[in-house]
Write an enzyme that holds these catalytic residues in place. Structure first.
Site, mmCIF file in Angstrom:
data_model
loop_
_atom_site.group_PDB
_atom_site.id
_atom_site.type_symbol
_atom_site.label_atom_id
_atom_site.label_comp_id
_atom_site.label_asym_id
_atom_site.label_seq_id
_atom_site.Cartn_x
_atom_site.Cartn_y
_atom_site.Cartn_z
ATOM 1 N N CYS A 119 10.099 19.169 12.800
ATOM 2 C CA CYS A 119 10.448 17.789 13.122
ATOM 3 C C CYS A 119 11.672 17.397 12.294
ATOM 4 O O CYS A 119 12.272 18.220 11.613
ATOM 5 C CB CYS A 119 9.242 16.884 12.827
ATOM 6 N N HIS B 241 6.484 17.906 6.977
ATOM 7 C CA HIS B 241 5.729 16.794 6.398
ATOM 8 C C HIS B 241 5.108 17.147 5.052
ATOM 9 O O HIS B 241 4.463 16.316 4.430
ATOM 10 C CB HIS B 241 4.643 16.326 7.374
ATOM 11 N N TRP C 95 0.841 -1.210 0.000
ATOM 12 C CA TRP C 95 0.000 0.000 0.000
ATOM 13 C C TRP C 95 0.870 1.252 0.000
ATOM 14 O O TRP C 95 0.624 2.202 -0.748
ATOM 15 C CB TRP C 95 -0.885 -0.065 1.232
#
Length: 766
Positions: free
Chosen positions: A731, A699, A20
């Site tokens: 991050c 992200h 996936w």
């Protein structure tokens, strides 16, 4: 004669070997067109449904599958699309833009799903929003399963009350008017499912296991009363999980056909409530007796006894046997793990094995315990063999933990004093710039790790490769102009797995992946024994990086709470004792780093907030334990050693006091993706230590402009002093491409330079 049946709350969507994920990322990289992508996804869905049927599941969920996240699915299905994404003419592209952002717009916020490491996309909803049914995805998946496989499945929906509870953009007082608009669309979905032949529909309302109020219960009564009134032909299974329900009698009296309860993580409360108050005679109980969040084989005899106790209250034809929550939180199957020690492997149960356990228990209830006696005995023997092994009973480790009994770990010098000492050593500028830890994990980096694993490279060849990449990025960071550098973590496959591989008491798998967010999957280590450190874990690479530059290089460690929360942990001793074992190992590692001249060590705790229990009465003890473990790992350092930590994608306002008690010299927290909303927490709470609020979202593939990051910094400086503020991304950067990373960091450094010119030059920094 009536029988108990088995069911599944939800099944992993990623595939046995992350098929996936690969399809998803190929589509994003335009290596796969939309038609091929949808075809591949359909293949994975049908494979998962077929497997559940073959493993004996009677009532199979449909619609638990997702291209990214089930909360985002719900938002898009009901037309809650943020205004900045409404110009798109393709719903699938819009869906991914909301999750990942695009060149013009920042992605929607992402945060943790209750107390798990799964992340969901936070819906953005305005009070005057007018929802619409853009697609009945539950109907689509129901018809697909029925037409392709002959499966009359159980459609899965996220409930409207929890959905709005998780959303943002409106005042809580407006929730009722939003429900008035949303419930008719749920009615339409259910009516269309009824027309297609659906019997059961699972509607998930996990907020029922939190601290709900009377006003919430009134909403649930209104909503589900309306659904029952308008669609009486569909049986609604109201599903809860992760803890015991509050207000048991009120919840099981809601106007639904069935209620799903967690009998694993409820501390016995749900079971006691069923025994004390009974269970409505007109409802079905979906009993989550198999742990959906951990990976150990069940004591089938004990579970059978538990089910028999429930059958004293609930008739067989009104009992469903299932897991405690969706199996989204565990790997797919143990069968592919052909390199595990049989002692460990025989004690493990991933998603497929948990389905088998449900089928075994169903058979035992329906046909008698004697028909599964051999399974009960074999499973018990496998569990006990591991439980009694030498690795699970290390007296040296237990003794070291006991030696800290009654001792409170503390830094030798108060923060205000040691901050001055650290600045004398580090000599950092105002608004120092740095990154969170990891740098791009390119295809070459991943191939290098594979070459070592497969024996194509010797240890010396691999080490030379890692050092080459470290040297390249130390040089690149200096060219960009960062003030505090990192070595890049090129040798690390995962921020928890890497450390587990170097600690005693951990085991590792080949394919036991779990979805964390989007296509990001993690492979949690298995803590099967007592944890101990036998040699340095990170010193070689970090000391090498420091040798290449005059600027400080941060040592990068993962904290004890995060290692625990992001691992599958054995059940032999308390989680707190396991955490203390990990903390003592990290304490030794920090000493090794100090001995090599590393003056700055970041001990990341991104999972601290996610492990917070849902029940308020349990939270205080958890937070005390978390603070103790962090300080046990970090408080023995020299005064001049600066301790950093990092947290991301959680609601931090309610634990600001705990964050302060960690006594880290600098903490970095995600802020850009939440559009700076955490800044309001610092208006309400005093915080004097160093802090970096992420100035851009890593992200998303977009590269923010200098001006955008300037605005984010200035917004933070309205409530924080320049002397304490650090400039960094949200991050780590491992998922980003080199070009994106270089451009974004260059802009970030320029933004910090511009702000320095606007603040008083005599400001001091933390």
């Amino acid at each position: 004669m009536t029988n108990v049946i088995s069911s599944t709350i939800g099944y992993p969507r990623i595939g046995e070997k992350r098929e996936w994920k690969r399809a998803l990322e190929s589509f994003w990289k335009v290596k796969m067109d939309k038609e091929e992508f949808l075809s591949e996804m359909k293949k994975y869905r049908l494979h998962a449904l077929k497997k559940q049927k073959e493993l004996g599941v009677d009532l199979i969920p449909v619609g638990d599958f997702s291209f990214y996240d089930q909360v985002l699915d719900t938002a898009v299905m009901f037309g809650f699309i943020p205004e900045r994404f409404r110009d798109g003419d393709d719903l699938l592209s819009t869906y991914f833009d909301i999750a990942r952002g695009n060149d013009e717009a920042v992605a929607s916020e992402m945060t943790k799903w209750f107390n798990t490491n799964y992340h969901y996309i936070v819906p953005e909803i305005e009070a005057d929003a007018v929802p619409e049914l853009t697609e009945n995805r539950a109907l689509f998946y129901f018809n697909e399963a029925k037409d392709e496989l002959g499966i009359t499945g159980k459609p899965v929906l996220l409930g409207p009350v929890t959905f709005l509870h998780l959303a943002k953009g409106f005042e809580k007082k407006d929730i009722d008017q939003l429900l008035e608009k949303l419930v008719p669309l749920y009615i339409q979905v259910l009516q269309e499912l009824e027309g297609a032949g659906a019997e059961w529909v699972q509607i998930e309302e996990p907020m029922l296991t939190g601290a709900i109020k009377d006003i919430d219960l009134a909403r649930f009564n209104r909503v589900y009363g309306k659904l029952q009134q308008e669609v009486p032909g569909v049986k609604v299974l109201l599903q809860t999980y992760f803890e015991a329900v509050d207000h048991y009698e009120a919840v099981v009296s809601l106007p639904v056909a069935g209620v799903g309860l967690d009998f694993v993580h409820d501390d016995g409360v749900n079971l006691a409530a069923v025994k004390q108050y009974g269970f409505p005679e007109d409802k079905t109980l979906a009993a989550g007796v198999i742990d959906g969040r951990n990976i150990w084989r069940e004591d089938l005899g004990e579970k059978l006894t538990q089910l028999e106790r429930l059958l004293e209250v609930v008739d067989k034809d009104r009992l469903i046997i299932q897991q405690s929550c969706s199996l989204l939180h565990v790997p797919v199957t143990v069968d592919t793990e052909d390199e595990l020690d049989p002692l460990l492997k025989n004690a493990l149960a991933f998603a497929d094995q948990k389905l088998e356990e449900a089928a075994i228990l169903t058979k035992g209830i329906n046909q008698g315990e004697s028909t599964i006696k051999d399974k009960i005995i074999a499973q018990k023997q496998n569990r006990e063999a591991l439980w009694n092994s030498a690795a699970r009973n290390r007296h040296d480790v237990r003794k070291e933990v006991e030696s800290w009994e009654g001792v409170t770990p503390e830094r030798s010098m108060a923060y205000a004093s040691r901050q001055q000492v650290q600045q004398q050593f580090l000599k950092l500028p105002l608004l120092p710039t740095t990154t969170i830890g990891s740098l791009p994990q390119t295809a070459d980096i991943k191939q290098g790790r594979q070459n070592r694993r497969r024996g194509k490279w010797s240890d010396s060849e691999y080490q030379a490769f890692i050092e080459e990449n470290i040297a390249e990025w130390i040089s690149r960071q200096e060219e960009i102009g960062l003030d505090v550098l990192i070595h890049g973590e090129f040798e690390r496959n995962d921020m928890v797995e890497f450390f587990g591989e170097k600690l005693e008491g951990f085991a590792f798998t080949r394919f036991a992946w779990v979805q964390s967010y989007g296509s990001r999957c993690v492979k949690p280590p298995i803590i099967f024994g007592d944890v101990a450190l036998t040699e340095p874990m990170t010193v070689k690479e970090i000391a090498y990086a420091q040798s290449l530059t005059e600027k400080p290089v941060k040592g990068m460690l993962t904290g004890p709470i995060t290692i625990l929360n992001w691992s599958f942990v054995h059940e032999g001793i308390s989680n707190f004792d396991v955490t203390k074992q990990i903390a003592l190992a990290l304490q030794k590692e920090i000493k090794y780093l100090e001995d090599e001249g590393i003056q700055m060590v970041q001990v990341d705790e991104p999972a601290l907030r996610e492990g917070l229990p849902l029940k308020p009465e349990k939270q205080e003890q958890y937070l005390r334990d978390a603070v103790y473990a962090f300080k046990l790992a970090t408080s023995s350092v020299k005064d001049e050693t600066q301790i950093h930590t990092h947290m991301c994608y959680s609601e931090f306002g309610e634990i600001m006091e705990t964050i302060d008690q960690l006594d880290a010299d600098v903490i970095s927290i995600e802020a850009a993706r939440s559009h700076g909303e955490i800044i309001s927490d610092f208006e309400k709470n005093s915080y004097e230590k160093g802090i970096g609020l992420g100035v851009y979202d890593i992200h998303s593939p977009r590269v923010p402009a200098v001006e955008e990051m300037e605005r984010n910094i200035l917004r933070a400086l309205k409530v924080l002093e320049p002397r304490q503020f650090w400039v960094n991304p949200d991050c780590g950067l491992k998922t980003r491409r080199v070009e994106e990373t270089t451009a974004a960091l260059t802009n970030m450094v320029e933004a910090a330079r511009r702000i320095r010119e606007k603040v008083p030059q005599n400001s001091t920094i933390s």
